[in-house]
Design a protein around this motif. Structure first.
Motif, mmCIF file in Angstrom:
data_model
loop_
_atom_site.group_PDB
_atom_site.id
_atom_site.type_symbol
_atom_site.label_atom_id
_atom_site.label_comp_id
_atom_site.label_asym_id
_atom_site.label_seq_id
_atom_site.Cartn_x
_atom_site.Cartn_y
_atom_site.Cartn_z
ATOM 1 N N TYR A 88 5.210 17.778 6.008
ATOM 2 C CA TYR A 88 4.756 16.427 6.328
ATOM 3 C C TYR A 88 5.908 15.442 6.129
ATOM 4 O O TYR A 88 6.991 15.800 5.668
ATOM 5 N N VAL A 89 5.650 14.172 6.506
ATOM 6 C CA VAL A 89 6.611 13.079 6.355
ATOM 7 C C VAL A 89 6.093 12.128 5.291
ATOM 8 O O VAL A 89 4.899 11.806 5.255
ATOM 9 N N ILE A 90 6.992 11.671 4.422
ATOM 10 C CA ILE A 90 6.633 10.734 3.360
ATOM 11 C C ILE A 90 7.586 9.548 3.396
ATOM 12 O O ILE A 90 8.763 9.700 3.741
ATOM 13 N N ILE A 91 7.064 8.349 3.085
ATOM 14 C CA ILE A 91 7.863 7.122 3.053
ATOM 15 C C ILE A 91 7.794 6.544 1.645
ATOM 16 O O ILE A 91 6.712 6.399 1.070
ATOM 17 N N LYS A 92 8.984 6.233 1.081
ATOM 18 C CA LYS A 92 9.083 5.642 -0.257
ATOM 19 C C LYS A 92 9.945 4.394 -0.190
ATOM 20 O O LYS A 92 10.698 4.196 0.783
ATOM 21 N N ASP A 93 9.856 3.556 -1.246
ATOM 22 C CA ASP A 93 10.803 2.450 -1.338
ATOM 23 C C ASP A 93 12.040 2.920 -2.099
ATOM 24 O O ASP A 93 12.134 4.079 -2.525
ATOM 25 N N SER A 94 13.024 2.033 -2.258
ATOM 26 C CA SER A 94 14.290 2.431 -2.873
ATOM 27 C C SER A 94 14.158 2.720 -4.364
ATOM 28 O O SER A 94 15.099 3.233 -4.974
ATOM 29 N N ASN A 95 13.016 2.413 -4.973
ATOM 30 C CA ASN A 95 12.775 2.728 -6.389
ATOM 31 C C ASN A 95 11.958 4.002 -6.555
ATOM 32 O O ASN A 95 11.615 4.376 -7.676
ATOM 33 N N ASP A 100 15.937 -13.974 2.013
ATOM 34 C CA ASP A 100 15.535 -14.915 0.958
ATOM 35 C C ASP A 100 14.078 -15.354 1.096
ATOM 36 O O ASP A 100 13.450 -15.766 0.115
ATOM 37 N N GLU A 101 13.506 -15.278 2.302
ATOM 38 C CA GLU A 101 12.147 -15.766 2.541
ATOM 39 C C GLU A 101 11.133 -14.640 2.699
ATOM 40 O O GLU A 101 9.946 -14.849 2.449
ATOM 41 N N MET A 102 11.566 -13.464 3.110
ATOM 42 C CA MET A 102 10.639 -12.437 3.557
ATOM 43 C C MET A 102 10.830 -11.159 2.750
ATOM 44 O O MET A 102 11.935 -10.819 2.340
ATOM 45 N N SER A 103 9.713 -10.419 2.565
ATOM 46 C CA SER A 103 9.752 -9.157 1.839
ATOM 47 C C SER A 103 8.696 -8.219 2.402
ATOM 48 O O SER A 103 7.734 -8.638 3.050
ATOM 49 N N PHE A 104 8.907 -6.905 2.158
ATOM 50 C CA PHE A 104 7.962 -5.865 2.576
ATOM 51 C C PHE A 104 7.352 -5.284 1.312
ATOM 52 O O PHE A 104 8.076 -4.849 0.413
ATOM 53 N N ARG A 105 6.019 -5.249 1.252
ATOM 54 C CA ARG A 105 5.350 -4.913 0.000
ATOM 55 C C ARG A 105 4.273 -3.849 0.204
ATOM 56 O O ARG A 105 3.790 -3.643 1.325
ATOM 57 N N GLN A 106 3.885 -3.212 -0.917
ATOM 58 C CA GLN A 106 2.679 -2.387 -0.974
ATOM 59 C C GLN A 106 1.743 -3.036 -1.987
ATOM 60 O O GLN A 106 2.117 -3.230 -3.146
ATOM 61 N N LYS A 130 -3.077 -6.532 -6.732
ATOM 62 C CA LYS A 130 -1.953 -5.944 -7.466
ATOM 63 C C LYS A 130 -0.848 -5.572 -6.487
ATOM 64 O O LYS A 130 -1.119 -5.109 -5.388
ATOM 65 N N VAL A 131 0.402 -5.791 -6.898
ATOM 66 C CA VAL A 131 1.570 -5.441 -6.081
ATOM 67 C C VAL A 131 2.243 -4.219 -6.707
ATOM 68 O O VAL A 131 2.577 -4.220 -7.890
ATOM 69 N N TYR A 132 2.458 -3.167 -5.883
ATOM 70 C CA TYR A 132 3.058 -1.924 -6.370
ATOM 71 C C TYR A 132 4.539 -1.804 -6.008
ATOM 72 O O TYR A 132 5.314 -1.179 -6.716
ATOM 73 N N SER A 133 4.915 -2.376 -4.884
ATOM 74 C CA SER A 133 6.300 -2.224 -4.412
ATOM 75 C C SER A 133 6.725 -3.479 -3.671
ATOM 76 O O SER A 133 5.934 -4.057 -2.912
ATOM 77 N N ILE A 134 7.990 -3.898 -3.909
ATOM 78 C CA ILE A 134 8.571 -5.051 -3.199
ATOM 79 C C ILE A 134 9.967 -4.650 -2.716
ATOM 80 O O ILE A 134 10.809 -4.240 -3.504
ATOM 81 N N THR A 135 10.198 -4.793 -1.421
ATOM 82 C CA THR A 135 11.524 -4.551 -0.834
ATOM 83 C C THR A 135 11.972 -5.833 -0.138
ATOM 84 O O THR A 135 11.362 -6.262 0.844
ATOM 85 N N GLY A 136 13.018 -6.471 -0.666
ATOM 86 C CA GLY A 136 13.489 -7.736 -0.101
ATOM 87 C C GLY A 136 14.116 -7.552 1.268
ATOM 88 O O GLY A 136 14.963 -6.686 1.468
ATOM 89 N N LEU A 154 14.113 1.406 2.856
ATOM 90 C CA LEU A 154 13.049 2.355 2.544
ATOM 91 C C LEU A 154 13.590 3.757 2.778
ATOM 92 O O LEU A 154 14.595 3.942 3.453
ATOM 93 N N ILE A 155 12.917 4.754 2.230
ATOM 94 C CA ILE A 155 13.366 6.139 2.339
ATOM 95 C C ILE A 155 12.347 6.918 3.158
ATOM 96 O O ILE A 155 11.159 6.944 2.816
#
Length: 725
Positions: free
Chosen positions: A188-195, A136-142, A127-133, A273-274
């Motif tokens: 603490y420190v937290i990392i989120k995507d743009s959504n 055109d070829e590459m993306s960072f995902r969770q 399952k894919v939870y997050s996609i950050t483009g 990312l945030i």
């Protein structure tokens, strides 16, 4: 006795009132100091937290870019292996995972449908939870793999439809690079995507959930209004620090607290990312309050000791200060009265000088009109009378007295003389503008293009080409600064127009001396100007540039040059919509004439003069004098009549009054230069002004004569002009 007790009673009440006021003032002062101290400490902590978030963002960006390079290297190695062996086995993935076990859990190859083709551990993406483009070829995902664990994935799509991914162990990344950053007791420190999807969090159960909607499901009774407002700013990619109300999600009972969060976007390609660092507000506030309380106790003791001494000393000081203020007030009042008296005298003196300057022109004009017939008729009498007669001596006395009066008028008029050194000539407008466009193009940066629409043939204007180049260059340099580093254009358009086209730009009447104008429009698509700025652009020393980048004299000089060419300049602009400068220059009419080899040979016959003056007595006198000298004179009382005479008669020299019916004789001479280039042009001046001197030195006129004039003075000036040619 009763009176003394009453005095003591009121004195005690007064002292109590004073102490109460002192305590209130002291309390306010302490509160103000406490507020500033608290805000200074908290603001400093906020800056440190923001720096931490930005540093973590930079590290995260570098971390992901490293894996982008690794994927590209793996693909390149596999392509090289394919060239050598003719098959793709992707063994490089296994070698890569075995070598990077610290953070890399696996490297997987999938087909276009997401089916697993190769993996070290054999788990595909479930399952894919997050996609950050990234591109055109590459993306960072969770993603969650088939083993049920959550991972961060850098994925690249291949040309053949397959894809290769590097699976990053989220827990290893957090434990090594994030968890060791301590922020207070619970921060603490937290990392989120743009959504707003949580990628990294101390509590593993919150990985992959939305920071708002996911927590609403997990904690349905929580109030997330304050948190939601801050998350909205983070989703827009803003950088900042916010105080808000939230919860410690990992603590038992999920307590509500006030937090401080510093957040910053970490851009990876076209997405971001945030990274946010948060701390309990009390972790900062409580130590600050304790420290300030100790300082306050010490300060209070010192103030209590000193306060009694200052009350008595202060009473004496107040009385002394009151006396000094009264003395200073009286001295200042006396000084102001003296300055007002001096100012009134200065203003009155300046007004008298201004009135005298204004009257000088009128006095000179009226005296010249009176002296002209006196000198003229006295000369006629001297010519007609025998030199040994008494009447001849009387006529000479009249002439000499009027000559001395002429010298006095000339001395009065000489107070306003100024010189200029720029010569004017007939300039082909089209050729001059095209040369200016080339000059502007050579200095434009790569992001600015220059366009031209010059619809001119042989139209000319009377002026100085160097000065006009300076006008075009100054306006275009301002346009380049307005465009900045964005893509922009400068358009230079020119054509010939009639005078009525100026009416849309100006509220006063246009000079009737020119039948047509050369219109030049210089436009740009820069940042434009507001209405307030537009009103001041031609003022000397006004500039919108930073200190040291502009003098504010460019457009002021442009306006001066255009006005000296008898032209007009206007600007139109609005903020964000670019600017347009409209320039109108009087066009001169060129006339084909035969140029004689020797000017003097043209005057071997009768000399023909055209004299323009709105005083009929002066014209009558000059006609009478010149008739005795066998000089043909055509006299006119306005410029329209003079134009008609020039078309019908052949004239060698034109002599005109400085102003005729309120119109400038200099402008009239300038308008004739293209049609009658060989015509000698002479001004009869009441007083020599800057305009007259400029006109002679720019060759708009050939000479000027101080009034009152005589036939001999006119003939002498004409002769000098002929010899000069």
């Amino acid at each position: 006795m009763n009176i003394l007790m009453e005095i003591k009673k009121y004195k005690a009440l007064f002292m109590s009132l004073v102490m109460a006021i002192v305590l209130i003032v002291f309390s306010c002062l302490v509160f103000s100091i406490w507020k500033e101290y608290k805000e200074a400490i908290i603001n400093n902590q906020k800056k440190q937290m923001l720096l931490t978030a930005q540093t973590m963002g930079d590290n995260l960006k570098a971390f992901i870019e490293g894996y982008e390079e690794d994927i590209n290297s793996l693909c390149a190695m596999e392509d090289e292996n394919y060239k050598q062996t003719g098959e793709k086995n992707w063994n490089v993935l296994t070698e890569y995972v075995n070598y990077h076990t610290r953070y890399v859990y696996d490297a997987i190859l999938e087909d276009k449908d997401g089916k697993l083709l190769k993996s070290l551990h054999g788990y595909g993406v479930k399952k894919v939870y997050s996609i950050t483009g990234i591109n055109d070829e590459m993306s960072f995902r969770q993603c969650k793999l088939e083993n049920g664990e959550m991972y961060l994935v850098v994925k690249k799509d291949l040309p053949d439809g397959n894809s290769v991914s590097i699976v990053i162990n989220t827990k290893s990344y957090y434990d090594s690079l994030v968890s060791n950053i301590r922020l207070g007791t619970n921060g603490y420190v937290i990392i989120k995507d743009s959504n707003g999807i949580i990628l990294v969090h101390p509590q593993k159960s919150q990985w992959g959930i939305s920071v708002i909607s996911g927590r609403e499901v997990m904690f349905p009774d929580a109030d997330l209004t304050s948190l939601e407002q801050m998350i909205a700013r983070q989703k827009r990619g803003e950088t900042g620090v916010a105080e808000y109300y939230s919860y410690w999600w990992a603590d038992p009972g999920v307590p509500e607290v006030k937090k401080i969060s510093a957040y910053s976007p970490a851009y990876i390609g076209r997405g971001f990312l945030i990274v946010s660092a948060m701390i309990d507000y009390n972790d900062i506030y409580i130590p600050v309050a304790a420290g300030f309380f100790k300082i306050g106790l010490v300060s209070l003791g010192i103030i209590a000791v000193v306060l009694g001494m200052h009350i008595y000393i202060g009473t004496l000081w107040l009385q002394k200060r009151k006396d000094r203020e009264e003395i200073a007030y009286l001295l200042e009042l006396n000084k102001i009265l003296e300055e007002m008296h001096q100012s009134e005298e200065t203003i009155a003196h300046q007004q008298r000088l201004q009135i005298m300057g204004t009257m000088t022109g009128g006095i000179a004009h009226e005296f010249n009109n009176l002296l002209t017939p006196i000198m003229g008729y006295s000369e006629l009498l001297m010519l007609e009378l025998p030199q040994e007669s008494e009447s001849y001596d009387n006529a000479m006395e009249i002439y000499e007295a009027s000559a001395k009066a002429k010298e006095i008028i000339q001395q009065i008029s000489s107070l306003s003389r100024k010189n200029m050194e720029t010569a004017y000539k007939s300039v082909n407008a089209g050729k001059a503008l095209r040369r200016a466009v080339k000059m502007v193009s050579s200095i434009c940066p790569a992001n600015v293009r220059v366009e031209e629409e010059i619809f001119l043939g042989e139209e000319c204007f009377l002026g100085n080409e160097t000065q006009m180049n300076q006008v075009i260059l100054n306006i275009c340099v301002n346009a380049i600064h307005a465009i900045g580093h964005t893509e922009g254009r400068i358009k230079i358009k020119a054509n010939k127009v009639k005078p009525y086209e100026l009416e849309g730009f100006k509220q006063f009447s246009v000079s009737a001396e020119w039948s047509s104008y050369i219109r030049i429009d210089i436009s740009d698509n820069g940042e434009g100007m507001s209405e307030e700025v537009l009103k001041q652009i031609f003022d000397p020393f006004f500039t919108t540039k930073k200190n040291g980048e502009g003098t504010g004299l460019g457009l002021s000089l442009v306006e001066q040059i255009i006005h000296s060419h008898k032209g007009y300049i206007f600007a139109e602009s609005s903020a964000g919509a670019g600017s347009v400068f409209h320039i109108f220059l009087p066009a001169i009419e060129l006339k084909e004439q035969e140029v004689t080899q020797n000017m003097e040979s043209k005057h071997n016959g009768v000399l023909r003069l055209l004299i323009i003056d709105d005083n009929p007595k002066v014209l009558k006198l000059l006609e009478k004098n010149f008739s005795k000298l066998k000089v043909t004179v055509f006299s006119c009382m306005n410029f329209e009549e003079a134009r008609k005479t020039l078309k019908e008669q052949e004239v060698e020299a034109l002599i005109t009054e400085q102003y005729v019916a309120g119109k400038s004789g200099t402008d009239f001479c300038m308008s004739l230069q293209g049609s009658y280039p060989e015509l000698i042009r002479i001004i009869m001046a009441d007083r020599v002004t800057k305009e007259i001197v400029e006109a002679k030195q720019r060759k708009i006129i050939d000479d000027y004569i101080d009034k009152p004039v005589s036939d001999s003075a006119i003939l002498k000036s004409v002769k000098i002009c002929i010899e000069r040619i």
